[in-house]
Write a protein that holds these residues in place. Structure first.
Motif, PDB file in Angstrom:
ATOM      1  N   GLN A 161      27.585   8.624  19.808  1.00  0.00           N
ATOM      2  CA  GLN A 161      28.520   8.174  18.772  1.00  0.00           C
ATOM      3  C   GLN A 161      27.862   7.113  17.886  1.00  0.00           C
ATOM      4  OE1 GLN A 161      31.964   6.575  20.710  1.00  0.00           O
ATOM      5  NE2 GLN A 161      33.374   7.362  19.170  1.00  0.00           N
ATOM      6  N   CYS A 162      27.046   6.250  18.494  1.00  0.00           N
ATOM      7  CA  CYS A 162      26.389   5.172  17.746  1.00  0.00           C
ATOM      8  C   CYS A 162      25.321   5.729  16.815  1.00  0.00           C
ATOM      9  CB  CYS A 162      25.770   4.168  18.709  1.00  0.00           C
ATOM     10  SG  CYS A 162      26.962   3.374  19.801  1.00  0.00           S
ATOM     11  N   LEU A 163      24.538   6.686  17.301  1.00  0.00           N
ATOM     12  CA  LEU A 163      23.505   7.277  16.450  1.00  0.00           C
ATOM     13  C   LEU A 163      24.137   7.960  15.244  1.00  0.00           C
ATOM     14  CD1 LEU A 163      20.222   8.948  17.270  1.00  0.00           C
ATOM     15  CD2 LEU A 163      21.866  10.314  15.981  1.00  0.00           C
ATOM     16  N   MET A 164      25.224   8.672  15.469  1.00  0.00           N
ATOM     17  CA  MET A 164      25.898   9.333  14.365  1.00  0.00           C
ATOM     18  C   MET A 164      26.453   8.291  13.376  1.00  0.00           C
ATOM     19  SD  MET A 164      25.508  12.547  14.921  1.00  0.00           S
ATOM     20  CE  MET A 164      26.628  13.122  13.658  1.00  0.00           C
ATOM     21  N   ALA A 165      27.059   7.235  13.893  1.00  0.00           N
ATOM     22  CA  ALA A 165      27.669   6.233  13.025  1.00  0.00           C
ATOM     23  C   ALA A 165      26.626   5.478  12.212  1.00  0.00           C
ATOM     24  CB  ALA A 165      28.490   5.251  13.868  1.00  0.00           C
ATOM     25  N   GLU A 166      25.505   5.100  12.838  1.00  0.00           N
ATOM     26  CA  GLU A 166      24.487   4.348  12.106  1.00  0.00           C
ATOM     27  C   GLU A 166      23.758   5.239  11.102  1.00  0.00           C
ATOM     28  OE1 GLU A 166      24.673   1.353  12.192  1.00  0.00           O
ATOM     29  OE2 GLU A 166      25.420   0.752  14.164  1.00  0.00           O
ATOM     30  N   GLY A 167      23.521   6.488  11.457  1.00  0.00           N
ATOM     31  CA  GLY A 167      22.911   7.403  10.498  1.00  0.00           C
ATOM     32  C   GLY A 167      23.807   7.621   9.298  1.00  0.00           C
ATOM     33  N   LEU A 168      25.103   7.813   9.555  1.00  0.00           N
ATOM     34  CA  LEU A 168      26.078   7.947   8.462  1.00  0.00           C
ATOM     35  C   LEU A 168      26.046   6.707   7.572  1.00  0.00           C
ATOM     36  CD1 LEU A 168      29.842   8.896   8.962  1.00  0.00           C
ATOM     37  CD2 LEU A 168      29.190   6.900   7.651  1.00  0.00           C
ATOM     38  N   ALA A 169      26.087   5.537   8.195  1.00  0.00           N
ATOM     39  CA  ALA A 169      26.178   4.302   7.424  1.00  0.00           C
ATOM     40  C   ALA A 169      24.914   4.052   6.602  1.00  0.00           C
ATOM     41  CB  ALA A 169      26.448   3.129   8.362  1.00  0.00           C
ATOM     42  N   ASP A 170      23.755   4.459   7.133  1.00  0.00           N
ATOM     43  CA  ASP A 170      22.514   4.259   6.390  1.00  0.00           C
ATOM     44  C   ASP A 170      22.387   5.207   5.198  1.00  0.00           C
ATOM     45  OD1 ASP A 170      21.524   2.047   7.632  1.00  0.00           O
ATOM     46  OD2 ASP A 170      20.180   3.114   8.984  1.00  0.00           O
ATOM     47  N   HIS A 171      23.175   6.268   5.180  1.00  0.00           N
ATOM     48  CA  HIS A 171      23.209   7.174   4.024  1.00  0.00           C
ATOM     49  C   HIS A 171      24.436   6.923   3.146  1.00  0.00           C
ATOM     50  CE1 HIS A 171      19.786   9.781   4.959  1.00  0.00           C
ATOM     51  NE2 HIS A 171      20.123   9.660   6.222  1.00  0.00           N
ATOM     52  N   ALA A 172      25.176   5.853   3.441  1.00  0.00           N
ATOM     53  CA  ALA A 172      26.464   5.643   2.792  1.00  0.00           C
ATOM     54  C   ALA A 172      26.329   5.335   1.308  1.00  0.00           C
ATOM     55  CB  ALA A 172      27.227   4.523   3.501  1.00  0.00           C
ATOM     56  N   LEU A 173      25.365   4.489   0.917  1.00  0.00           N
ATOM     57  CA  LEU A 173      25.257   4.140  -0.502  1.00  0.00           C
ATOM     58  C   LEU A 173      24.885   5.360  -1.334  1.00  0.00           C
ATOM     59  CD1 LEU A 173      25.476   1.806  -2.527  1.00  0.00           C
ATOM     60  CD2 LEU A 173      23.010   1.450  -2.252  1.00  0.00           C
ATOM     61  N   HIS A 174      23.972   6.179  -0.826  1.00  0.00           N
ATOM     62  CA  HIS A 174      23.600   7.413  -1.519  1.00  0.00           C
ATOM     63  C   HIS A 174      24.830   8.303  -1.659  1.00  0.00           C
ATOM     64  CE1 HIS A 174      20.660  11.090  -1.757  1.00  0.00           C
ATOM     65  NE2 HIS A 174      21.613  11.145  -2.646  1.00  0.00           N
ATOM     66  N   ALA A 175      25.631   8.404  -0.593  1.00  0.00           N
ATOM     67  CA  ALA A 175      26.820   9.258  -0.641  1.00  0.00           C
ATOM     68  C   ALA A 175      27.829   8.757  -1.674  1.00  0.00           C
ATOM     69  CB  ALA A 175      27.470   9.325   0.740  1.00  0.00           C
ATOM     70  N   ALA A 176      27.983   7.436  -1.770  1.00  0.00           N
ATOM     71  CA  ALA A 176      28.994   6.879  -2.666  1.00  0.00           C
ATOM     72  C   ALA A 176      28.543   6.842  -4.116  1.00  0.00           C
ATOM     73  CB  ALA A 176      29.365   5.465  -2.212  1.00  0.00           C
ATOM     74  N   ILE A 177      27.276   6.493  -4.352  1.00  0.00           N
ATOM     75  CA  ILE A 177      26.808   6.229  -5.703  1.00  0.00           C
ATOM     76  C   ILE A 177      25.768   7.237  -6.167  1.00  0.00           C
ATOM     77  CG2 ILE A 177      25.819   4.480  -7.239  1.00  0.00           C
ATOM     78  CD1 ILE A 177      28.549   3.744  -6.011  1.00  0.00           C
ATOM     79  N   GLY A 178      24.973   7.762  -5.248  1.00  0.00           N
ATOM     80  CA  GLY A 178      23.902   8.681  -5.613  1.00  0.00           C
ATOM     81  C   GLY A 178      22.541   8.028  -5.428  1.00  0.00           C
ATOM     82  N   ASP A 195      20.229   7.239  -7.479  1.00  0.00           N
ATOM     83  CA  ASP A 195      19.857   6.251  -8.500  1.00  0.00           C
ATOM     84  C   ASP A 195      20.944   5.174  -8.597  1.00  0.00           C
ATOM     85  OD1 ASP A 195      17.413   7.539  -9.231  1.00  0.00           O
ATOM     86  OD2 ASP A 195      18.605   9.039 -10.298  1.00  0.00           O
ATOM     87  N   TRP A 196      21.160   4.491  -7.485  1.00  0.00           N
ATOM     88  CA  TRP A 196      22.219   3.492  -7.384  1.00  0.00           C
ATOM     89  C   TRP A 196      21.857   2.184  -8.106  1.00  0.00           C
ATOM     90  CZ3 TRP A 196      20.080  -0.815  -5.285  1.00  0.00           C
ATOM     91  CH2 TRP A 196      18.926  -0.636  -4.531  1.00  0.00           C
ATOM     92  N   GLY A 197      20.594   2.034  -8.480  1.00  0.00           N
ATOM     93  CA  GLY A 197      20.131   0.767  -9.015  1.00  0.00           C
ATOM     94  C   GLY A 197      20.836   0.320 -10.284  1.00  0.00           C
ATOM     95  N   GLN A 198      21.043   1.238 -11.236  1.00  0.00           N
ATOM     96  CA  GLN A 198      21.691   0.872 -12.490  1.00  0.00           C
ATOM     97  C   GLN A 198      23.126   0.416 -12.247  1.00  0.00           C
ATOM     98  OE1 GLN A 198      20.315   0.601 -15.552  1.00  0.00           O
ATOM     99  NE2 GLN A 198      22.297  -0.233 -16.220  1.00  0.00           N
ATOM    100  N   TRP A 199      23.809   1.100 -11.352  1.00  0.00           N
ATOM    101  CA  TRP A 199      25.175   0.714 -10.983  1.00  0.00           C
ATOM    102  C   TRP A 199      25.190  -0.715 -10.430  1.00  0.00           C
ATOM    103  CZ3 TRP A 199      26.594  -0.240  -5.810  1.00  0.00           C
ATOM    104  CH2 TRP A 199      27.970  -0.404  -5.579  1.00  0.00           C
ATOM    105  N   ALA A 200      24.258  -1.013  -9.518  1.00  0.00           N
ATOM    106  CA  ALA A 200      24.194  -2.356  -8.936  1.00  0.00           C
ATOM    107  C   ALA A 200      23.812  -3.390  -9.990  1.00  0.00           C
ATOM    108  CB  ALA A 200      23.199  -2.375  -7.781  1.00  0.00           C
ATOM    109  N   GLN A 201      22.908  -3.025 -10.878  1.00  0.00           N
ATOM    110  CA  GLN A 201      22.452  -3.951 -11.925  1.00  0.00           C
ATOM    111  C   GLN A 201      23.618  -4.411 -12.779  1.00  0.00           C
ATOM    112  OE1 GLN A 201      18.797  -2.821 -13.987  1.00  0.00           O
ATOM    113  NE2 GLN A 201      19.668  -3.497 -15.926  1.00  0.00           N
ATOM    114  N   GLU A 202      24.518  -3.498 -13.100  1.00  0.00           N
ATOM    115  CA  GLU A 202      25.669  -3.850 -13.934  1.00  0.00           C
ATOM    116  C   GLU A 202      26.619  -4.798 -13.198  1.00  0.00           C
ATOM    117  OE1 GLU A 202      27.292  -0.096 -15.028  1.00  0.00           O
ATOM    118  OE2 GLU A 202      25.588   0.449 -16.318  1.00  0.00           O
ATOM    119  N   ILE A 203      26.780  -4.605 -11.904  1.00  0.00           N
ATOM    120  CA  ILE A 203      27.653  -5.501 -11.135  1.00  0.00           C
ATOM    121  C   ILE A 203      27.044  -6.897 -11.065  1.00  0.00           C
ATOM    122  CG2 ILE A 203      28.616  -5.952  -8.838  1.00  0.00           C
ATOM    123  CD1 ILE A 203      28.977  -2.927  -8.547  1.00  0.00           C
ATOM    124  N   TYR A 204      25.745  -6.959 -10.798  1.00  0.00           N
ATOM    125  CA  TYR A 204      25.089  -8.269 -10.770  1.00  0.00           C
ATOM    126  C   TYR A 204      25.160  -8.945 -12.137  1.00  0.00           C
ATOM    127  CZ  TYR A 204      23.097  -7.677  -6.077  1.00  0.00           C
ATOM    128  OH  TYR A 204      22.930  -7.538  -4.728  1.00  0.00           O
TER     129      TYR A 204
END
Length: 410
Positions: A258-275, A277-286
């Motif tokens: 369960q932990c391996l699945m959860a940590e693998g999911l979480a480590d791919h979470a930003l890509h899943a949410a933003i794609g 090329d998440w950098g431009q999105w983050a740049q605008e928030i900063y």
């Protein structure tokens, strides 16, 4: 009323909860019947050898009426709990075998040529092509200094990214209106962030201020711990699986598949949410916060350093399998991760913790396995496939089986 199918589930929950009597923190989250937890807490201290026997017995008693997916999930977790019980009983178990029993993966030392290739890519991006050793470490340290978030700005950055990610995730993976994440800053912990799931769609996420927080990694940390990572997964599974009668999903214990699945999911979470090329999105928030951040460069650096993902697992193998001393392992971490001595020693705290020493493989092998499985889907179906990770009781074995024999719609 207790049925033939529900009795083994209750026994599984009782067994898992007993491990918190052996080491506090072994139960990461429990959202089930509080009376059952109180019963286990009031019982005599468990004998680890008895727990190991009970795990083996339960594995052979699971009724077929649960269905193959639930039976596979429970058997994999009972095997992990049996191994933990044997460890608590004082049995010597080889580190590689321990990791296999906990997480259903086989591990080995990585290819150092891949690490050298990553260093070369990083050196080129840092403007010091061909640099290595001290010269590369100094260039990387300068880059990291420019990426630091001032400690007094961390809290507002955390809340800004949490709000932006929450809005994005709720549009694709609906969450109950009552769900909430409360953030707090802590110190003296071996990790950078931690999600405490409290049940009823609530989480408390702790951010460790002992470790410098960086603009390039904070979006990943918030996605990992909250949206669409751990908090989102807990909420979706509580609503869909527990709400559908799968009470085994009320228990989350460390050192299980369960932990391996959860940590693998979480480590791919930003890509899943933003794609990717998440950098431009983050740049605008900063920018809205008055902070300068080069998002495109951060994405390039992340890609250049991706080949170093296995270094921390190698460090665990050197420490626990090859019997290297801590000084040697700290030097290994400094060499390949370009980490300053104090950061390498902080990593050793995690790698030497009796509870967490094997856990690094959940990040390394979870990231690799889930990444391969997600990449096997067409890009147009990747978000839907990520949703399966949030909503279904998947296991490493099931993902490997689907990679070998994909069926239509998977």
């Amino acid at each position: 009323m207790t049925t033939a199918a529900s009795a083994p589930i209750t026994d599984y929950l009782r067994l898992g909860l007993a491990f918190d009597r052996l080491e506090e923190g072994f139960v990461d989250a429990y959202t089930g019947d509080p009376a059952l937890r109180a019963e286990v807490a009031a019982a005599p201290a468990p004998d680890p050898a008895v727990l190991a026997d009970r795990a083996r017995g339960l594995s052979s008693e699971l009724p077929a009426e649960l269905g193959p997916a639930r039976v596979e999930f429970l058997r994999a977790h009972l095997a992990a709990l049996e191994c933990s019980a044997r460890k608590f009983a004082g049995e010597e178990i080889a580190f590689v075998d321990e990791v296999r029993a906990y997480f259903d993966v086989d591990i080995d030392l990585g290819d150092q040529q891949a690490y050298r290739d990553a260093h070369a890519a990083m050196a080129a991006e840092l403007g010091v092509p061909g640099a290595s050793g001290v010269a590369l470490a100094e260039a990387y340290a300068a880059y990291k200094r420019s990426d630091e978030i001032p400690p007094d700005r961390v809290d507002e950055c955390v809340r800004a990214f949490a709000g932006a990610l929450r809005e994005r995730v709720r549009s694709t993976h609906p969450l109950p209106d009552s769900e909430i994440v409360e953030f707090e800053v802590v110190t003296d912990k071996p990790w950078s962030g931690f999600n405490y799931y409290l049940g009823d769609y609530r989480s408390r996420v702790a951010i460790n201020l002992d470790l410098t927080q960086y603009m390039s990694t904070l979006p990943h940390l918030i996605a990992h711990e909250a949206y669409p990572g751990h908090h989102t997964e807990h909420c979706r599974k509580e609503e869909i699986l527990v709400g559908g009668g799968q009470q085994e999903q009320t228990l989350f214990v460390v050192n299980t598949p369960q932990c391996l699945m959860a940590e693998g999911l979480a480590d791919h979470a930003l890509h899943a949410a933003i794609g990717p090329d998440w950098g431009q999105w983050a740049q605008e928030i900063y920018a809205d916060l008055g902070l300068r951040f080069d998002g495109a460069r951060a994405v390039r650096m992340a890609r250049a350093s991706a080949g170093l993902v296995g270094v921390r697992q190698d460090a665990a193998l050197l420490l626990h399998d090859r019997r290297a001393d801590q000084d040697t392992v700290a030097e290994f971490l400094q060499q390949w991760l370009l980490a300053p001595p104090e950061r390498a020693r902080q990593m050793l705290r995690f790698l030497t913790s009796p509870l967490w020493r094997a856990y690094i493989s959940t990040y390394v092998e979870g990231y690799r396995l889930l990444g391969e499985w997600l990449d096997a889907a067409p890009e147009t179906q990747r978000l839907e496939r990520f949703g399966r990770l949030l909503d279904e009781p998947l296991t490493p074995a099931l993902l490997r089986a689907e990679l070998q024999d994909p069926r239509p719609g998977q």
